[in-house]
Design a protein around this motif. Structure first.
Motif, PDB file in Angstrom:
ATOM      1  N   PHE A 287       0.839  -1.208   0.000  1.00 43.12           N
ATOM      2  CA  PHE A 287       0.000   0.000   0.000  1.00 43.12           C
ATOM      3  C   PHE A 287       0.869   1.252   0.000  1.00 43.12           C
ATOM      4  O   PHE A 287       0.644   2.186  -0.759  1.00 43.12           O
ATOM      5  N   VAL A 288       1.868   1.254   0.903  1.00 49.22           N
ATOM      6  CA  VAL A 288       2.709   2.443   1.071  1.00 49.22           C
ATOM      7  C   VAL A 288       3.421   2.794  -0.231  1.00 49.22           C
ATOM      8  O   VAL A 288       3.438   3.951  -0.646  1.00 49.22           O
ATOM      9  N   LEU A 289       3.979   1.778  -0.890  1.00 50.78           N
ATOM     10  CA  LEU A 289       4.749   2.036  -2.105  1.00 50.78           C
ATOM     11  C   LEU A 289       3.909   2.770  -3.132  1.00 50.78           C
ATOM     12  O   LEU A 289       4.334   3.769  -3.708  1.00 50.78           O
TER      13      LEU A 289
ATOM     14  N   PHE B 162       0.989   4.327  -2.673  1.00 50.26           N
ATOM     15  CA  PHE B 162       0.462   5.607  -2.195  1.00 50.26           C
ATOM     16  C   PHE B 162       1.517   6.697  -2.279  1.00 50.26           C
ATOM     17  O   PHE B 162       1.249   7.818  -2.675  1.00 50.26           O
ATOM     18  N   LYS B 163       2.736   6.345  -1.912  1.00 51.44           N
ATOM     19  CA  LYS B 163       3.822   7.312  -1.931  1.00 51.44           C
ATOM     20  C   LYS B 163       4.067   7.855  -3.344  1.00 51.44           C
ATOM     21  O   LYS B 163       4.213   9.035  -3.541  1.00 51.44           O
ATOM     22  N   ALA B 164       4.117   6.932  -4.272  1.00 48.98           N
ATOM     23  CA  ALA B 164       4.532   7.344  -5.609  1.00 48.98           C
ATOM     24  C   ALA B 164       3.423   8.001  -6.409  1.00 48.98           C
ATOM     25  O   ALA B 164       3.691   8.809  -7.279  1.00 48.98           O
ATOM     26  N   SER B 165       2.178   7.653  -6.147  1.00 47.92           N
ATOM     27  CA  SER B 165       1.144   8.200  -7.010  1.00 47.92           C
ATOM     28  C   SER B 165      -0.018   8.805  -6.251  1.00 47.92           C
ATOM     29  O   SER B 165      -0.953   9.298  -6.864  1.00 47.92           O
ATOM     30  N   GLY B 166       0.043   8.784  -4.927  1.00 43.41           N
ATOM     31  CA  GLY B 166      -1.067   9.343  -4.161  1.00 43.41           C
ATOM     32  C   GLY B 166      -2.333   8.525  -4.315  1.00 43.41           C
ATOM     33  O   GLY B 166      -3.411   8.964  -3.954  1.00 43.41           O
ATOM     34  N   VAL B 167      -2.198   7.331  -4.875  1.00 43.62           N
ATOM     35  CA  VAL B 167      -3.370   6.486  -5.060  1.00 43.62           C
ATOM     36  C   VAL B 167      -3.437   5.485  -3.914  1.00 43.62           C
ATOM     37  O   VAL B 167      -2.458   4.804  -3.616  1.00 43.62           O
ATOM     38  N   PHE B 168      -4.576   5.429  -3.257  1.00 37.81           N
ATOM     39  CA  PHE B 168      -4.741   4.401  -2.264  1.00 37.81           C
ATOM     40  C   PHE B 168      -5.199   3.149  -2.990  1.00 37.81           C
ATOM     41  O   PHE B 168      -6.314   3.067  -3.485  1.00 37.81           O
TER      42      PHE B 168
ATOM     43  N   ALA C 186       5.061  -3.212  -6.061  1.00 31.68           N
ATOM     44  CA  ALA C 186       3.960  -3.539  -5.159  1.00 31.68           C
ATOM     45  C   ALA C 186       3.466  -4.962  -5.431  1.00 31.68           C
ATOM     46  O   ALA C 186       3.105  -5.699  -4.513  1.00 31.68           O
ATOM     47  N   GLY C 187       3.473  -5.345  -6.719  1.00 31.49           N
ATOM     48  CA  GLY C 187       3.063  -6.699  -7.081  1.00 31.49           C
ATOM     49  C   GLY C 187       4.024  -7.740  -6.525  1.00 31.49           C
ATOM     50  O   GLY C 187       3.602  -8.792  -6.037  1.00 31.49           O
ATOM     51  N   LEU C 188       5.323  -7.426  -6.568  1.00 31.99           N
ATOM     52  CA  LEU C 188       6.307  -8.369  -6.040  1.00 31.99           C
ATOM     53  C   LEU C 188       6.199  -8.477  -4.518  1.00 31.99           C
ATOM     54  O   LEU C 188       6.311  -9.564  -3.953  1.00 31.99           O
ATOM     55  N   VAL C 189       5.948  -7.337  -3.878  1.00 30.79           N
ATOM     56  CA  VAL C 189       5.734  -7.369  -2.429  1.00 30.79           C
ATOM     57  C   VAL C 189       4.492  -8.214  -2.127  1.00 30.79           C
ATOM     58  O   VAL C 189       4.473  -9.009  -1.180  1.00 30.79           O
ATOM     59  N   ALA C 190       3.457  -8.057  -2.960  1.00 34.98           N
ATOM     60  CA  ALA C 190       2.252  -8.857  -2.779  1.00 34.98           C
ATOM     61  C   ALA C 190       2.560 -10.343  -2.936  1.00 34.98           C
ATOM     62  O   ALA C 190       1.994 -11.191  -2.232  1.00 34.98           O
ATOM     63  N   LEU C 191       3.471 -10.642  -3.855  1.00 36.49           N
ATOM     64  CA  LEU C 191       3.852 -12.050  -4.051  1.00 36.49           C
ATOM     65  C   LEU C 191       4.498 -12.610  -2.784  1.00 36.49           C
ATOM     66  O   LEU C 191       4.145 -13.708  -2.322  1.00 36.49           O
ATOM     67  N   VAL C 192       5.412 -11.837  -2.210  1.00 33.58           N
ATOM     68  CA  VAL C 192       6.056 -12.277  -0.968  1.00 33.58           C
ATOM     69  C   VAL C 192       4.991 -12.477   0.116  1.00 33.58           C
ATOM     70  O   VAL C 192       4.959 -13.512   0.797  1.00 33.58           O
TER      71      VAL C 192
ATOM     72  N   PHE D 163       0.886   6.671   5.993  1.00 35.96           N
ATOM     73  CA  PHE D 163       0.660   6.134   4.657  1.00 35.96           C
ATOM     74  C   PHE D 163       1.881   6.263   3.765  1.00 35.96           C
ATOM     75  O   PHE D 163       1.971   5.634   2.731  1.00 35.96           O
ATOM     76  N   THR D 164       2.820   7.129   4.163  1.00 38.36           N
ATOM     77  CA  THR D 164       3.914   7.426   3.245  1.00 38.36           C
ATOM     78  C   THR D 164       5.249   6.890   3.730  1.00 38.36           C
ATOM     79  O   THR D 164       6.279   7.253   3.193  1.00 38.36           O
TER      80      THR D 164
END
Lengths: 275, 294
Positions: free
Chosen positions: B25-27, B29-35, B196-202, B233-234
């Motif tokens: 989530f943080v990654l 949100f930080k880069a694009s302000g998208v939750f 974020a996808g790779l973190v999700a994989l882990v 969040f950041t």
């Protein structure tokens, strides 16, 4: 003039009769044309809302991010049409904008800010370090502040960071938007001095949008005056400075010396540029 | 005392699992302000593909690589089909788009791989470890999870200092300025969503090994919300610390305060904690200080 010299004199940047519309409805530029010669400093003058920033953003193509579009005319850089290129491609070609209000990356250090400017360069660390040193020689103050977060530096330091960051991309031309904004007069002078120096030594051409007419005309070679989305006057900087209308409107100097602001406003209302 | 320590350690370890989800989530949100509401679904999606490949007889490492490729591809597709068209729209519109993505991933993953609970065994030992002459009992699986989270965090911290990492932070700070110096936003977005996808994989592999790969992971992943509120969040370290606090907090609360309510407070305690936190420190423990200067 013979045709061969005309080719040699081909301007670095030429904006040809462009029209810009925001949100498909708001017409902001109504046919603006201007030229920047290789190695020149050109000033783009005019009041708030005249269209200076829009002109610069049309050139650097940051317009799209604000839902603006060039609907007529075209922009040539080195004789090649560039109005369809994205900002990243333009930076690679050596054309970069320093935005109004500095826009430093507040949570990055000054040095990291500078390094982001080198993003488009595929060169190794060494060349980039070298340019970092080059920027520090132009802006010694940044070297002292290199480890501080840019958000905590002063307005002048931020402006220097923004210009330095642009320099890191090895530009041939910088579009400088309102460098004097919110700075003390002494600092404005310092910034313009550096612009002048960069122009002479690093051979960077500048298109500077300014409200500070006096300052801009002192450093520029040529000037364009923009009002209501149209160029209403242009000429060599020295001549513009002597022009009576420019004196009245932008320098606040009437035939009888310095005028009061009230008179200027009054005069303005009576005489519109294109009326 | 020993009992307290045991509960605390158990809680901290459980918290690491929340941190893994919160990181994703943080990654973004930080880069694009998208939750990115779809982060939980991405965890399940990655888990399903991974366990799917494993069941097809693909060796472990290759399955991991294949799933990583799927997640990177997914990031590209999301950028191409969704984000690119919503540039410069309000945050809420992007948020709703991610809700859409979330349901799509949830459903699509199950369409391909089915919705049964599937056991995942990647060879992480699960035998208990006894400390202090057997006074404290911890799960070795939890220990490995903590190790994985630590390694992931270290990679992310180092990554921040690289050219691409710097560009990501620049985009997070001011995406117009980032564009003006030639950083291409769409490339950055694909990179961020890939990470974020790779973190999700882990997270998917870890959660999957613990609970089995099942649709319930999506809602479990929402535990990352209080973690984010707590940690900010950041902030990448905030996601880790927030996870630890939430994990330890809810376990301790369950054991020590729970009996007062007749138990079962573990499920909602984290949210109450986060709510209280919002009132005191809305930007979270490590949230970026808001720098406001003219």
């Amino acid at each position: 003039m013979s045709t061969s010299t005309a080719v040699a004199d081909q301007p670095l940047l030429s904006v040809n009769n462009i029209e810009v519309i925001y949100n498909h409805v708001i017409l902001v530029l109504k046919g603006v044309s201007l030229q920047v010669p290789q190695g020149g400093i050109v000033a783009l003058l005019g009041a708030n809302g005249a269209g200076k920033t829009t002109t610069l953003k049309a050139i650097s193509n940051l317009l799209r991010a604000e839902r603006g579009d060039i609907t007529k005319g075209h922009i040539d850089y080195r004789g090649e049409r560039v109005d369809q290129l994205n900002p990243s491609a333009l930076v690679k070609k050596g054309l970069i904008q320093v935005m109004e209000g500095r826009h430093c990356f507040a949570h990055l250090t000054v040095e990291e800010n500078l390094l982001t400017g080198a993003y488009t360069r595929g060169e190794g660390r060494k060349a980039i370090e070298q340019d970092l040193e080059m920027v520090y020689t132009y802006f010694p103050r940044l070297k002292v502040r290199r480890k501080s977060l840019a958000g905590y530096t002063s307005g002048g330091e931020q402006q220097m960071t923004a210009i330095g960051r642009a320099l890191m991309s090895k530009p041939d031309m910088i579009l400088l938007d309102e460098p004097s904004m919110g700075l003390a007069p002494q600092l404005v002078e310092e910034i313009f001095d550096i612009v002048h120096k960069l122009n002479r030594e690093a051979k960077v051409s500048f298109l500077v949008a300014e409200q500070n007419t006096n300052m801009a005309l002192r450093y520029a070679d040529y000037g364009y005056i923009l009002e209501n989305g149209r160029i209403v006057m242009d000429g060599e900087a020295a001549k513009l400075r002597e022009n009576s209308d420019v004196k009245e409107f932008y320098l606040g100097l009437g035939a009888g010396g310095r005028m009061s602001f009230r008179d200027v406003k009054h005069y303005r209302r009576r005489k519109r540029w294109l009326a | 005392m020993m009992f307290f320590l045991e509960v605390l350690i158990g809680g901290l370890m459980a918290g690491v699992m929340y941190s893994l989800v919160a990181l994703g989530f943080v990654l973004i949100f930080k880069a694009s302000g998208v939750f990115n509401f779809a982060q939980g679904a991405m965890v399940l999606f990655a888990g399903l593909f991974f366990v799917g490949f494993m069941e097809l007889g693909v060796p472990l490492l290759l399955s991991l690589l294949l799933t990583a490729a799927v997640m990177v591809l997914l990031a590209g597709v999301i950028e191409r089909l969704v984000l690119r068209h919503l540039v410069n729209q309000e945050g809420i519109i992007l948020f709703m788009a991610t809700i859409g993505v979330s349901f799509f991933l949830d459903g699509f993953g199950q369409t391909i791989w089915g919705s049964n609970v599937r056991q995942l065994d990647v060879g992480i030992p699960t035998d208990p470890i006894l400390l202090f002459d057997g006074d404290i009992l911890i799960q070795s699986f939890d220990l490995y999870a903590a190790l994985v989270a630590g390694v992931l965090l270290a990679i992310l911290v180092v990554f921040q200092k690289t050219r691409i990492g710097r560009a990501l932070r620049a985009v997070a700070d001011d995406h117009q300025a980032a564009q003006s110096v030639g950083i291409p936003l769409n490339v950055i977005w694909v990179i961020v969503w890939s990470i974020a996808g790779l973190v999700a994989l882990v997270a998917g592999v870890m959660w999957g090994s613990k609970l089995g790969v099942q649709p319930a992971i999506v809602s479990l992943a929402l535990k990352a919300l209080p973690v984010l509120i707590l940690g900010g969040f950041t902030s990448v370290p905030g996601a880790i610390v927030g996870g630890l606090i939430i994990g330890a907090g809810e376990k301790l609360a369950e054991v020590y305060i729970g009996p007062l309510f007749g138990g079962g407070i573990e499920n909602w305690f984290a949210y109450v904690l986060a709510l209280g936190f919002l009132l005191i420190r809305p930007q979270g423990l490590f949230g970026e200080r808001i720098i406001e200067r003219v």
